[in-house]
Write a protein that holds these residues in place. Structure first.
Motif, PDB file in Angstrom:
ATOM      1  N   VAL A 200     -62.197  -2.719  15.659  1.00  0.00           N
ATOM      2  CA  VAL A 200     -61.879  -3.741  14.342  1.00  0.00           C
ATOM      3  C   VAL A 200     -62.407  -5.040  14.693  1.00  0.00           C
ATOM      4  N   LEU A 204     -65.437  -4.460  11.432  1.00  0.00           N
ATOM      5  CA  LEU A 204     -65.371  -3.012  11.108  1.00  0.00           C
ATOM      6  C   LEU A 204     -66.360  -2.828   9.959  1.00  0.00           C
ATOM      7  N   THR A 208     -67.889   3.303  10.220  1.00  0.00           N
ATOM      8  CA  THR A 208     -66.843   3.167  11.434  1.00  0.00           C
ATOM      9  C   THR A 208     -65.594   3.341  11.233  1.00  0.00           C
ATOM     10  N   LEU A 209     -64.987   2.874  10.021  1.00  0.00           N
ATOM     11  CA  LEU A 209     -63.581   3.323   9.540  1.00  0.00           C
ATOM     12  C   LEU A 209     -63.551   4.822   9.401  1.00  0.00           C
ATOM     13  N   PRO A 333     -63.501  -4.100   5.767  1.00  0.00           N
ATOM     14  CA  PRO A 333     -64.910  -3.318   6.224  1.00  0.00           C
ATOM     15  C   PRO A 333     -65.867  -3.760   5.257  1.00  0.00           C
TER      16      PRO A 333
END
Length: 485
Positions: A200, A204, A208-209, A333
């Motif tokens: 994070v 982010l 990736t989240l 994000p």
């Protein structure tokens, strides 16, 4: 000189606010949206004759109580001005409807909480008060230094209605969205050699989240790891980040345009629908209208969500805090290799034309009081809305608040205070990625309809990729037709 300064500030803004009204804007659509009220430089405020002004809002009890205190303080400064507060709606849409109905009836308030889309509706009837000559007034207005004290992107929103620099609103309680996460859990788990928290903090991406979400799901099959509270914002911000047209301004025709019915937007929606179908995410409506922050703090296997920074305190409750949960906040994000962007939100205030000039001046004076450095700092602390002026961060109210922040909170209140400051810092430090969408006669309706469109698609149980594409094409077209016809 002040009018020249305003023009210079407009050029220097870090992002462009596009807008039009009634399908048209500014020079291409006929000049000033609303004629600037001719307030004489020699005009003074009569401090003897009683005058009553009305402020319509939709605040909750705590914020209304604070503004009620401001009214009493203002009364001590101007004993002849009576300010009447009225909660005119439970939400912004209800408030806007009541204000719209008041215009033909001839009983508009003097001040109202408002979003640009709402003001664009009021301006069809030429009801808002153009504030340019109030702002530049030699005794009643702002100095050059005071104008420079406002955060530029927040001030710019009030000029987004035509190409002439007409100012129809003032920044009031501003926010964006934040990515809130269970920092305790994120510190304890890793992916690709880094803790979730480190991922994070590195910036982010959505990719990736959802890798994190899938990793959580592999350990906890019953979890739905991620939530997004506002479907409207998700559609609009997702479009901006993906590079999909949403709404815009056509410089050649001088008209605002509804643009979301396009292939890029549909691909963006399918990206997120795939995650919904895999039970990696949900939204507020998919959660039976309950805020995803409620699932987050209730410990029901949701570990991260996107919600308004104006509701930062709701990321905690006593139960979650006492279980050892600590919450972090970060910018939204973004898609890998694409633009970082997140929506700027939070209400402004606007004034309305009245037959009595002294009444309009009284409303202007109270509006100035509410957006003073001290008051915007005072409003921010219990809420999470960001102070709108640089000097607010230097006030005794703010500096005392910051000095009291505990890095390792031992009480719920201390944890909430810490998170509010972090959310406001995130807002202050990321002004270059904030945006607002075009303002014109269909912009409010478009925003209202794209959220339900997103929910329909997320909820649809497709039998094949072809079936899904057919459904999305049909629903996009139906929504577009409903908005534009």
């Amino acid at each position: 000189m002040k009018k020249i300064l305003l023009s210079i500030i407009m050029v220097a803004f870090t992002f462009t606010l596009v807008a039009c009204i009634g399908g048209e804007r500014g020079q291409g659509g006929g000049g000033k949206l609303v004629e600037w009220y001719e307030l004489s430089p020699d005009t003074e405020f009569d401090t003897e004759t009683p005058v009553t002004i009305h402020f319509w809002h939709r605040m909750g009890a705590a914020n209304e109580e604070m503004v009620t205190k401001w009214v009493a303080e203002f009364k001590e400064m101007y004993p002849n001005i009576t300010v009447v507060l009225t909660k005119a709606g439970a939400d912004y849409n209800q408030l806007a409807e009541k204000v719209s109905l008041s215009i033909p009836a001839g009983n508009t308030p003097d001040i109202a909480e408002s979003y640009p889309d709402h003001i664009s509706r009021y301006a069809i009837a030429k009801a808002p008060l153009a504030l340019n000559n109030f702002i530049s007034h030699p005794t009643l207005g702002y100095s050059e230094e005071e104008l420079e004290d406002f955060l530029p992107s927040l001030w710019a929103e009030g000029t987004s209605y035509d190409n002439e620099g007409t100012i129809l609103s003032l920044p009031f309680t501003k926010s964006s969205e934040g990515f809130f996460y269970n920092k305790t859990y994120f510190d304890q788990h890793s992916l690709n050699g880094k803790t979730y928290t480190e991922l994070v903090e590195a910036g982010l991406t959505w990719e990736t989240l959802f890798e994190i979400a899938q990793d959580i799901k592999s350990r906890e099959p019953e979890a739905i790891p991620f939530g997004y509270d506002s479907e409207d914002n998700m559609f609009i911000t997702g479009s901006k980040q993906w590079g999909a047209p949403y709404t815009g301004y056509n410089a050649e025709t001088g008209r605002g345009e509804v643009l979301f019915n396009n292939a890029q937007s549909k691909e963006m929606i399918k990206y997120f629908k795939d995650k919904v179908d895999k039970n990696l995410m949900l939204t507020r409506t998919l959660n039976a209208e309950a805020f995803t922050s409620d699932i987050f703090k209730n410990g029901e296997k949701l570990y991260m969500y996107v919600g308004s920074t104006g509701g930062t305190r709701y990321a905690y409750d006593a139960s979650s805090f006492n279980k050892g949960v600590r919450v972090g906040v970060a910018p939204l994000p973004h898609f890998e290799g694409k633009e970082r962007a997140q929506i700027q939100q939070g209400p402004n205030i606007n004034l309305f034309k009245q037959d009595n000039e002294q009444r309009m001046i009284a409303a202007w004076l109270f509006a100035k009081y509410m957006i003073s450095a001290e008051k915007t700092a005072e409003y921010a602390i219990p809420s999470g809305y960001a102070p709108i002026r640089y000097s607010a961060y230097e006030t005794e109210t703010w500096t005392k608040y910051v000095a009291g922040i505990k890095e390792n909170p031992t009480t719920l209140a201390e944890a909430q205070n810490k998170l509010v400051k972090e959310a406001i810092d995130m807002f202050r430090n990321n002004g270059d990625i904030f945006f607002t969408s075009a303002v014109f006669n269909l912009s409010s309706k478009t925003r209202t309809e794209v959220g339900p469109l997103l929910v329909k698609i997320f909820s649809y149980k497709a039998t094949s990729a072809e079936d899904l594409n057919t459904y999305i094409d049909r629903e996009y077209q139906n929504t577009y037709n409903f908005i534009t016809n």
